[in-house]
Design an enzyme around this catalytic site. Structure first.
Site, PDB file in Angstrom:
ATOM      1  N   GLU A 106       2.111  -8.089  -7.480  1.00 36.70           N
ATOM      2  CA  GLU A 106       3.417  -8.270  -8.099  1.00 36.70           C
ATOM      3  C   GLU A 106       4.434  -7.929  -7.029  1.00 36.70           C
ATOM      4  O   GLU A 106       4.407  -6.820  -6.490  1.00 36.70           O
ATOM      5  CB  GLU A 106       3.515  -7.330  -9.297  1.00 36.70           C
ATOM      6  CG  GLU A 106       4.379  -7.876 -10.389  1.00 36.70           C
ATOM      7  CD  GLU A 106       5.669  -7.143 -10.453  1.00 36.70           C
ATOM      8  OE1 GLU A 106       6.577  -7.528  -9.691  1.00 36.70           O
ATOM      9  OE2 GLU A 106       5.761  -6.198 -11.238  1.00 36.70           O
ATOM     10  N   CYS A 116      12.428  -5.311  -9.177  1.00 38.45           N
ATOM     11  CA  CYS A 116      12.030  -6.657  -8.783  1.00 38.45           C
ATOM     12  C   CYS A 116      12.547  -7.664  -9.806  1.00 38.45           C
ATOM     13  O   CYS A 116      12.614  -8.856  -9.537  1.00 38.45           O
ATOM     14  CB  CYS A 116      10.534  -6.746  -8.627  1.00 38.45           C
ATOM     15  SG  CYS A 116       9.664  -5.941  -9.949  1.00 38.45           S
TER      16      CYS A 116
HETATM   17  O1  TXE Z   1       7.495  -2.189   0.346  1.00 39.14           O
HETATM   18  P1  TXE Z   1       6.033  -2.235   0.900  1.00 39.14           P
HETATM   19  P2  TXE Z   1       8.668  -1.225   0.850  1.00 39.14           P
HETATM   20  C1  TXE Z   1      10.395  -5.092  -1.804  1.00 39.14           C
HETATM   21  C2  TXE Z   1      11.857  -4.892  -1.635  1.00 39.14           C
HETATM   22  C3  TXE Z   1      11.944  -3.807  -0.599  1.00 39.14           C
HETATM   23  C4  TXE Z   1      10.826  -4.237   0.288  1.00 39.14           C
HETATM   24  C5  TXE Z   1      10.284  -3.168   1.181  1.00 39.14           C
HETATM   25  O2  TXE Z   1      12.423  -6.070  -1.155  1.00 39.14           O
HETATM   26  O3  TXE Z   1      13.163  -3.788   0.088  1.00 39.14           O
HETATM   27  O4  TXE Z   1       9.825  -4.676  -0.585  1.00 39.14           O
HETATM   28  O5  TXE Z   1       9.897  -2.030   0.424  1.00 39.14           O
HETATM   29  C6  TXE Z   1       2.087  -0.001   0.952  1.00 39.14           C
HETATM   30  N1  TXE Z   1      -1.381  -2.690   3.614  1.00 39.14           N
HETATM   31  N2  TXE Z   1       9.860  -4.315  -2.886  1.00 39.14           N
HETATM   32  O6  TXE Z   1       8.661  -1.082   2.320  1.00 39.14           O
HETATM   33  O7  TXE Z   1       6.019  -1.953   2.343  1.00 39.14           O
HETATM   34  C7  TXE Z   1       3.180   1.018   1.001  1.00 39.14           C
HETATM   35  O8  TXE Z   1       2.723   2.199   1.614  1.00 39.14           O
HETATM   36  C8  TXE Z   1      -1.484  -2.106   2.411  1.00 39.14           C
HETATM   37  C9  TXE Z   1       9.690  -4.988  -4.139  1.00 39.14           C
HETATM   38  O9  TXE Z   1       8.597   0.028   0.111  1.00 39.14           O
HETATM   39  O10 TXE Z   1       5.417  -3.492   0.411  1.00 39.14           O
HETATM   40  C10 TXE Z   1       3.541   1.155  -0.461  1.00 39.14           C
HETATM   41  O11 TXE Z   1       2.596   1.961  -1.135  1.00 39.14           O
HETATM   42  N3  TXE Z   1      -0.492  -1.420   1.844  1.00 39.14           N
HETATM   43  C11 TXE Z   1       9.051  -4.172  -5.150  1.00 39.14           C
HETATM   44  C12 TXE Z   1       3.395  -0.274  -0.979  1.00 39.14           C
HETATM   45  O12 TXE Z   1       2.550  -0.929  -0.023  1.00 39.14           O
HETATM   46  C13 TXE Z   1       0.671  -1.305   2.507  1.00 39.14           C
HETATM   47  C14 TXE Z   1       8.920  -2.748  -5.024  1.00 39.14           C
HETATM   48  C15 TXE Z   1       4.721  -1.036  -1.074  1.00 39.14           C
HETATM   49  O13 TXE Z   1       5.359  -0.981   0.180  1.00 39.14           O
HETATM   50  C16 TXE Z   1       0.837  -1.903   3.780  1.00 39.14           C
HETATM   51  C17 TXE Z   1       9.103  -2.218  -3.715  1.00 39.14           C
HETATM   52  C18 TXE Z   1      -0.262  -2.611   4.339  1.00 39.14           C
HETATM   53  N4  TXE Z   1      -0.188  -3.220   5.522  1.00 39.14           N
HETATM   54  C19 TXE Z   1       9.568  -3.018  -2.706  1.00 39.14           C
HETATM   55  N5  TXE Z   1       2.104  -1.653   4.188  1.00 39.14           N
HETATM   56  C20 TXE Z   1       8.933  -4.649  -6.534  1.00 39.14           C
HETATM   57  N6  TXE Z   1       8.158  -5.692  -6.783  1.00 39.14           N
HETATM   58  O14 TXE Z   1       9.493  -4.056  -7.434  1.00 39.14           O
HETATM   59  C21 TXE Z   1       2.701  -0.938   3.232  1.00 39.14           C
HETATM   60  N7  TXE Z   1       1.842  -0.722   2.214  1.00 39.14           N
END
Ligand code: TXE
Length: 491
Positions: free
Chosen positions: A256, A290
């Protein structure tokens, strides 16, 4: 339940929250010994002098041992009936509920949630436990079993609700789980898992792997795991998808991700209603949902009036410390998010047709606030990337341009939610059919799906898999064990 309109009840809750505040030293909760890094301090995004606690992240080298422990626990967990699993999840719900003030305090101080959002956060987590408990008990076939070990990776924006939803769904379906919460919100996840263990979920069946993206990456790259439930950015979801797609055994992926969500308002819409719904959809939770509204499309003949009304209502919003009862909007999650959003605002100021930004409190100190901002665009293409904060973009359209506009929104491939405000049934129906979004809302706000009532999720760049809080979720995380063929008599 708590009556949100009752100020005395809220004040009592606030007092209970304050009484529940104590420094937390979070560490991974595992079935094996594992090396961690030096603990880092967790600070309140609304007040960087307020130390919420500390969190010790795993060394990546610990990951194989954690996975081995989860695999070793699979058979034992498979022997626990769905009814017994459901019973444990209901105890989780009860414990989360009893610890509401403490969990709310963490949601406020670690994630910058307002009081109302913090209440909703705990309630949604409780709802997920009870909903998936019921689903496991009443809808999974008797010969259903978990797919094995599931890695649950969650974001910081719903640090308890999404975390709990992912974890308990995987558990309810019969899987062992390794949970990797967002690094920004380790403390609330730590308390949630402690409570889940207290509720009877064995420590080897549910492990908490605290850490940053490197830990998430190592977990998802292991060929031992059987699936991933992920909520977060589209980029990371894509990486995980690529990793899993290389395998020949077809591991499960439920993802998601982001949304660039639009609302379409025609000239028959009720302006006051639109205004209230736009404010909640675009700015509540500091726009860090989101499902939040990013693109407001207003029919040209009512656009001046609509935009003026929204600007006026924005001026009434109070951005401040979310621990205060009167605060509408708290900080964004951290300095990095603040800087990203500020750079978007600076860029848009150069190209927008008009802009409106409300004032921040004078004593903001080092809080990571972003003032709610409205930009009127000349062209939808001026909006390039996903913006995850309290920034609303408005575009005007003429009736004959409506279909083109919808196609343009659809072509971004990136809508979790969509909204329609119109009093003409035919228009509502036309837009509803044409717009491609996970959840479409009519004449209301576009945020706040209800577990079990409005299953939530998107497709395309917004996600893959069954909708959370809906009837097909557990099925994806389970499979049917050996079929016993019916007795046949051959003559
Ligand atoms: O998300 P990340 P971030 C979007 C929103 C935000 C952007 C960045 O645009 O500005 O994402 O946010 C883990 N392999 N949303 O940096 O990096 C990480 O540790 C596996 C939308 O916080 O995707 C965390 O637990 N896992 C959204 C999780 O992934 C990895 C909510 C989310 O982090 C990883 C949040 C990897 N390579 C952000 N790298 C929504 N849908 O509501 C990071 N993680």
């Amino acid at each position: 339940g708590i009556d949100l309109s009752n100020e005395i009840a809220l004040q009592q809750l606030q007092a209970d929250m304050n009484a529940a505040v104590r420094p937390l030293q979070a560490e991974p909760l595992l079935a094996v010994a594992a090396d961690t890094q030096a603990p880092h301090e967790v600070r309140n995004p609304a007040d960087h002098n307020d130390v919420v606690g500390s969190a010790a992240f795993l060394q990546v080298a610990a990951v194989p041992g954690i996975i081995a422990a989860a695999k070793a626990a699979e058979a034992g967990w498979a022997a626990v009936s769905a009814a017994e699993r459901a019973e444990m999840l209901r105890r989780c719900a009860d414990l989360l509920e009893t610890h509401m003030p403490e969990l709310m305090a963490l949601a406020v101080r670690e994630a910058g949630k307002t009081l109302n959002n913090a209440i909703a956060e705990v309630r949604e987590a409780v709802d997920f436990c009870r909903y998936y408990a019921d689903e496991a008990e009443h809808t999974l076939p008797e010969n259903s079993q978990g797919v094995g070990t599931i890695v649950a990776i969650s974001p910081w924006n719903f640090p308890l609700a999404i975390f709990t939803g992912e974890v308990v769904a995987a558990l309810a379906a019969g899987n062992t789980v390794i949970a990797k919460p967002a690094e920004q919100t380790s403390l609330i996840a730590y308390r949630a898992v402690q409570l889940m263990h207290e509720a009877g979920i064995p420590r080897n069946v549910l492990q908490l792997a605290l850490g940053a993206g490197d830990v998430g990456a190592a977990l998802t790259q292991s060929e031992q795991i059987n699936g991933v439930v992920f909520t977060g950015s589209t980029e990371v979801a894509r990486l995980i998808n690529q990793t899993l797609a290389k395998r020949s055994d077809n591991p499960v992926l439920i993802a998601e991700t982001g949304g660039q969500n639009a609302m379409i308002v025609d000239s028959t819409a009720l302006a006051e209603q639109v205004c209230a719904d736009v404010l909640v959809s675009a700015f509540d939770s500091a726009g860090q949902r989101c499902s939040a509204l990013r693109i407001l499309c207003v029919q040209e003949d009512v656009a001046d009036r609509m935009v003026n009304m929204i600007r006026g209502a924005m001026n009434e919003l109070r951005v401040d410390n979310p621990a205060e009862l009167k605060t509408d909007i708290g900080p964004v999650i951290d300095a990095e998010a603040q800087a990203n959003l500020q750079s978007h605002i600076d860029r848009m100021k150069g190209i927008a047709r008009s802009s409106h930004q409300i004032r921040l409190p004078e004593n903001a100190g080092n809080a990571t606030f972003i003032a709610p901002t409205l930009f009127e665009l000349n062209n939808l293409n001026d909006l390039q990337r996903e913006v995850f904060g309290p920034i609303l973009h408005v575009i005007r359209y003429r009736a004959e341009e409506l279909d083109d506009l919808i196609d343009q929104i659809n072509s971004k491939g990136y809508a979790l939610t969509g909204g329609i405000h119109s009093r003409i049934d035919g228009t509502v129906e036309h837009i509803r059919r044409r717009i491609e979004a996970g959840n479409v809302y009519v004449n209301r706000n576009i945020v706040g799906a209800v577990v079990g009532v409005q299953p939530f999720g998107g497709h395309g760049l917004s996600g893959t898999g069954p909708k959370a809080g809906g009837p097909f979720y557990l099925q994806r995380l389970s499979r049917l064990a050996t079929w016993r063929a019916p007795q046949t008599t051959c003559s």
